[in-house]
Design a protein around this motif. Structure first.
Motif, PDB file in Angstrom:
ATOM      1  N   ARG A 162      -5.202   9.061   7.656  1.00  0.00           N
ATOM      2  CA  ARG A 162      -5.814   9.412   6.372  1.00  0.00           C
ATOM      3  C   ARG A 162      -6.146   8.153   5.560  1.00  0.00           C
ATOM      4  O   ARG A 162      -5.334   7.235   5.460  1.00  0.00           O
ATOM      5  CB  ARG A 162      -4.851  10.285   5.574  1.00  0.00           C
TER       6      ARG A 162
ATOM      7  N   THR B 191      -5.344   8.545 -13.855  1.00  0.00           N
ATOM      8  CA  THR B 191      -4.945   7.865 -12.611  1.00  0.00           C
ATOM      9  C   THR B 191      -4.364   8.881 -11.625  1.00  0.00           C
ATOM     10  O   THR B 191      -3.700   9.844 -12.050  1.00  0.00           O
ATOM     11  CB  THR B 191      -3.908   6.746 -12.881  1.00  0.00           C
ATOM     12  N   PRO B 192      -4.577   8.679 -10.323  1.00  0.00           N
ATOM     13  CA  PRO B 192      -3.936   9.551  -9.325  1.00  0.00           C
ATOM     14  C   PRO B 192      -2.471   9.202  -9.105  1.00  0.00           C
ATOM     15  O   PRO B 192      -1.788   9.882  -8.340  1.00  0.00           O
ATOM     16  CB  PRO B 192      -4.727   9.282  -8.039  1.00  0.00           C
ATOM     17  N   ALA B 193      -1.975   8.161  -9.754  1.00  0.00           N
ATOM     18  CA  ALA B 193      -0.602   7.692  -9.516  1.00  0.00           C
ATOM     19  C   ALA B 193       0.418   8.781  -9.833  1.00  0.00           C
ATOM     20  O   ALA B 193       0.243   9.535 -10.793  1.00  0.00           O
ATOM     21  CB  ALA B 193      -0.317   6.453 -10.355  1.00  0.00           C
TER      22      ALA B 193
ATOM     23  N   ASP C 266      -1.924   5.268   5.224  1.00  0.00           N
ATOM     24  CA  ASP C 266      -1.523   3.889   4.909  1.00  0.00           C
ATOM     25  C   ASP C 266      -1.353   3.746   3.408  1.00  0.00           C
ATOM     26  O   ASP C 266      -2.156   4.257   2.636  1.00  0.00           O
ATOM     27  CB  ASP C 266      -2.565   2.876   5.423  1.00  0.00           C
ATOM     28  N   ASN C 267      -0.268   3.121   2.995  1.00  0.00           N
ATOM     29  CA  ASN C 267      -0.044   2.815   1.583  1.00  0.00           C
ATOM     30  C   ASN C 267       1.033   1.744   1.478  1.00  0.00           C
ATOM     31  O   ASN C 267       1.790   1.519   2.426  1.00  0.00           O
ATOM     32  CB  ASN C 267       0.393   4.080   0.804  1.00  0.00           C
TER      33      ASN C 267
ATOM     34  N   PHE D   7      -5.433  11.349  -2.452  1.00  0.00           N
ATOM     35  CA  PHE D   7      -4.016  10.974  -2.454  1.00  0.00           C
ATOM     36  C   PHE D   7      -3.111  12.201  -2.673  1.00  0.00           C
ATOM     37  O   PHE D   7      -2.098  12.354  -1.990  1.00  0.00           O
ATOM     38  CB  PHE D   7      -3.759   9.920  -3.545  1.00  0.00           C
TER      39      PHE D   7
ATOM     40  N   GLN E 161      -9.416  11.424  -7.937  1.00  0.00           N
ATOM     41  CA  GLN E 161      -9.350  10.040  -7.473  1.00  0.00           C
ATOM     42  C   GLN E 161     -10.745   9.516  -7.131  1.00  0.00           C
ATOM     43  O   GLN E 161     -11.496  10.161  -6.387  1.00  0.00           O
ATOM     44  CB  GLN E 161      -8.471   9.966  -6.229  1.00  0.00           C
TER      45      GLN E 161
ATOM     46  N   ASP F 114       5.827   6.069  -9.698  1.00  0.00           N
ATOM     47  CA  ASP F 114       5.293   4.810  -9.140  1.00  0.00           C
ATOM     48  C   ASP F 114       5.068   3.809 -10.284  1.00  0.00           C
ATOM     49  O   ASP F 114       4.820   4.189 -11.428  1.00  0.00           O
ATOM     50  CB  ASP F 114       3.986   5.086  -8.380  1.00  0.00           C
TER      51      ASP F 114
ATOM     52  N   LEU G 271      -0.994  -3.613  -6.263  1.00  0.00           N
ATOM     53  CA  LEU G 271      -0.642  -2.256  -5.821  1.00  0.00           C
ATOM     54  C   LEU G 271       0.352  -2.295  -4.669  1.00  0.00           C
ATOM     55  O   LEU G 271       1.013  -1.311  -4.367  1.00  0.00           O
ATOM     56  CB  LEU G 271      -1.900  -1.473  -5.425  1.00  0.00           C
TER      57      LEU G 271
ATOM     58  N   HIS H 110       2.694   1.739 -11.010  1.00  0.00           N
ATOM     59  CA  HIS H 110       1.402   1.694 -11.713  1.00  0.00           C
ATOM     60  C   HIS H 110       1.136   2.962 -12.516  1.00  0.00           C
ATOM     61  O   HIS H 110       0.096   3.078 -13.161  1.00  0.00           O
ATOM     62  CB  HIS H 110       0.247   1.361 -10.744  1.00  0.00           C
TER      63      HIS H 110
ATOM     64  N   PRO I  52      -8.354   7.138   1.648  1.00  0.00           N
ATOM     65  CA  PRO I  52      -9.057   7.746   0.505  1.00  0.00           C
ATOM     66  C   PRO I  52     -10.533   7.969   0.877  1.00  0.00           C
ATOM     67  O   PRO I  52     -11.060   7.328   1.791  1.00  0.00           O
ATOM     68  CB  PRO I  52      -8.908   6.700  -0.599  1.00  0.00           C
TER      69      PRO I  52
ATOM     70  N   ARG J 227      -0.424  -2.869   2.020  1.00  0.00           N
ATOM     71  CA  ARG J 227      -0.546  -1.576   2.714  1.00  0.00           C
ATOM     72  C   ARG J 227       0.016  -1.646   4.132  1.00  0.00           C
ATOM     73  O   ARG J 227      -0.202  -2.614   4.852  1.00  0.00           O
ATOM     74  CB  ARG J 227      -2.007  -1.106   2.696  1.00  0.00           C
TER      75      ARG J 227
HETATM   76  C1  KDO Z   1      -4.465   5.886  -1.887  1.00  0.00           C
HETATM   77  O1  KDO Z   1      -5.105   6.916  -2.155  1.00  0.00           O
HETATM   78  O2  KDO Z   1      -4.009   5.675  -0.776  1.00  0.00           O
HETATM   79  C2  KDO Z   1      -4.294   4.850  -3.004  1.00  0.00           C
HETATM   80  O3  KDO Z   1      -3.274   3.928  -2.623  1.00  0.00           O
HETATM   81  C3  KDO Z   1      -5.610   4.139  -3.247  1.00  0.00           C
HETATM   82  C4  KDO Z   1      -5.507   3.289  -4.510  1.00  0.00           C
HETATM   83  O4  KDO Z   1      -6.757   2.675  -4.803  1.00  0.00           O
HETATM   84  C5  KDO Z   1      -5.035   4.116  -5.693  1.00  0.00           C
HETATM   85  O5  KDO Z   1      -6.032   5.072  -6.058  1.00  0.00           O
HETATM   86  C6  KDO Z   1      -3.733   4.831  -5.340  1.00  0.00           C
HETATM   87  O6  KDO Z   1      -3.875   5.575  -4.146  1.00  0.00           O
HETATM   88  C7  KDO Z   1      -3.317   5.850  -6.403  1.00  0.00           C
HETATM   89  O7  KDO Z   1      -3.189   5.234  -7.647  1.00  0.00           O
HETATM   90  C8  KDO Z   1      -2.009   6.561  -6.027  1.00  0.00           C
HETATM   91  O8  KDO Z   1      -0.934   5.633  -5.889  1.00  0.00           O
END
Ligand code: KDO
Length: 329
Positions: free
Chosen positions: A172, A33-35, A211-212, A195, A73, A39, A147, A41, A174, A150
């Motif tokens: 910006r 995950t990119p999280a 945006d997030n 991200f 991501q 965070d 999530l 998640h 994704p 936004r």
């Molecule tokens: C993002 O890149 O802005 C985003 O919020 C898109 C989501 O779908 C998810 O990938 C999230 O990033 C990542 O998990 C990082 O919080």
């Protein structure tokens, strides 16, 4: 083919005399995950892992990879298809690439709130669409993770009331066309970036904003490098904990049930904490010196909805689905 680890070889290597009657194998579940670690998640995966350790002791080796260190991501569904990844959270945007019907959930101002989101995906709409996801992506969604809602987050404090005020703003998003469409629909000039590169992009000014949801703005520290939050609330965003069908089908019925229950517990943990934090963060950002404003949300809603309705995306939305979503209470 599932990766399995055996302790038999290790025991033999140590010269153990009493070997177990049967090799003890663990099913490896790799997560990517990119999280960022702070965070919800990201933290939810620890809940997943710990619950499985309790309900199925010794059966699983859950490997959590945060910060997009294992796969970049958006690359997770392809990695799962190749058998290089067992579990991840996929976004509606990832799904829409392969299941165009799902793009209805990438459109701004469709889902109203996290409660409705759970009802949509835990009810007949979710059942129908998840069947398509399983057929076309070869993954099984196990739970729906809120999530967050936004919001627009900018480097400068120039007031933003309507989409016209975002004209020329390098926002910006994704890196996929579904995401860029949303950014453009808000009135901005959508700019793709992963991200993990957003903090630097904001700091150096290669982008004007991003945006997030607020909890992610906090966890990824974007507030350190921006001056303004515009509460557009343009997308009640969701991600879905999903397991590759190959991995899922290799499990026993009891294991399937335990993995599903753990994914649901992880989502519940995220949802509860994220909703609570979302309600408290405006104060935090104000204390950090950010300007927090509510724009003309109706103007944004009308403009974004009209943009989607006129687009090719709306053409593949199943007939009546938008009405069924709106009727979900
Ligand atoms: C993002 O890149 O802005 C985003 O919020 C898109 C989501 O779908 C998810 O990938 C999230 O990033 C990542 O998990 C990082 O919080």
């Amino acid at each position: 083919h599932l990766s399995r680890r055996t302790v038999l070889g290790a025991a033999a290597a140590l010269g153990a005399t009493a070997l177990p009657a049967m090799a003890q194998t663990k099913t490896v579940l790799r997560i990517s995950t990119p999280a960022v670690p702070d965070d919800w998640h990201a933290k939810m995966w620890t809940v997943f892992k710990e619950q499985l350790e309790k309900t199925a002791p010794g059966e699983f080796d859950v490997q959590i990879n945060l910060n997009a260190t294992l796969f970049k991501q958006g690359a997770e569904p392809a990695a799962m298809a190749r058998g290089n990844l067992e579990l991840t959270s996929i976004s509606a945007f990832d799904i829409a690439k392969l299941v165009p019907e799902f793009s209805i959930f990438t459109a701004g101002y469709v889902v109203r709130d996290p409660d409705q989101q759970q009802k949509i995906f835990n009810g007949p709409i979710g059942t129908e669409l998840f069947k398509l996801v399983s057929e076309k992506m070869d993954v099984t969604p196990l739970s729906t993770v809120y999530l967050g809602t936004r919001q627009v987050n900018l480097r400068d404090a120039k007031p933003v009331k309507t989409p016209a005020d975002l004209k020329g703003v390098k926002l910006r998003m994704p890196g996929s066309k579904e995401w860029l469409f949303l950014g453009d629909a808000l009135g901005a000039t959508a700019t793709p970036l992963a991200f993990g590169e957003v903090y630097m992009g904001l700091k150096t000014g290669t982008i004007d904003g991003q945006d997030n949801p607020l909890p992610s703005v906090r966890a990824a520290k974007f507030y350190e490098v921006t001056k303004q939050l515009v509460l557009t609330s343009h997308l009640v965003d969701g991600i879905f904990i999903a397991i590759s069908n190959k991995s899922f089908n290799a499990l026993t019925a009891a294991q399937k049930q335990k993995v599903t229950a753990a994914a649901q517990a992880a989502a519940a943990y995220n949802n509860e904490n994220r909703i609570k934090e979302e309600g408290q963060l405006v104060e935090f950002f104000k204390k950090e010196g950010l300007q927090v404003t509510t724009p003309d949300v109706d103007a944004f809603r009308k403009s974004v909805q009209a943009t989607y309705q006129a687009s090719d995306y709306a053409k593949v939305w199943p007939k009546g689905l938008l009405d069924r979503i709106n009727a979900t209470k």
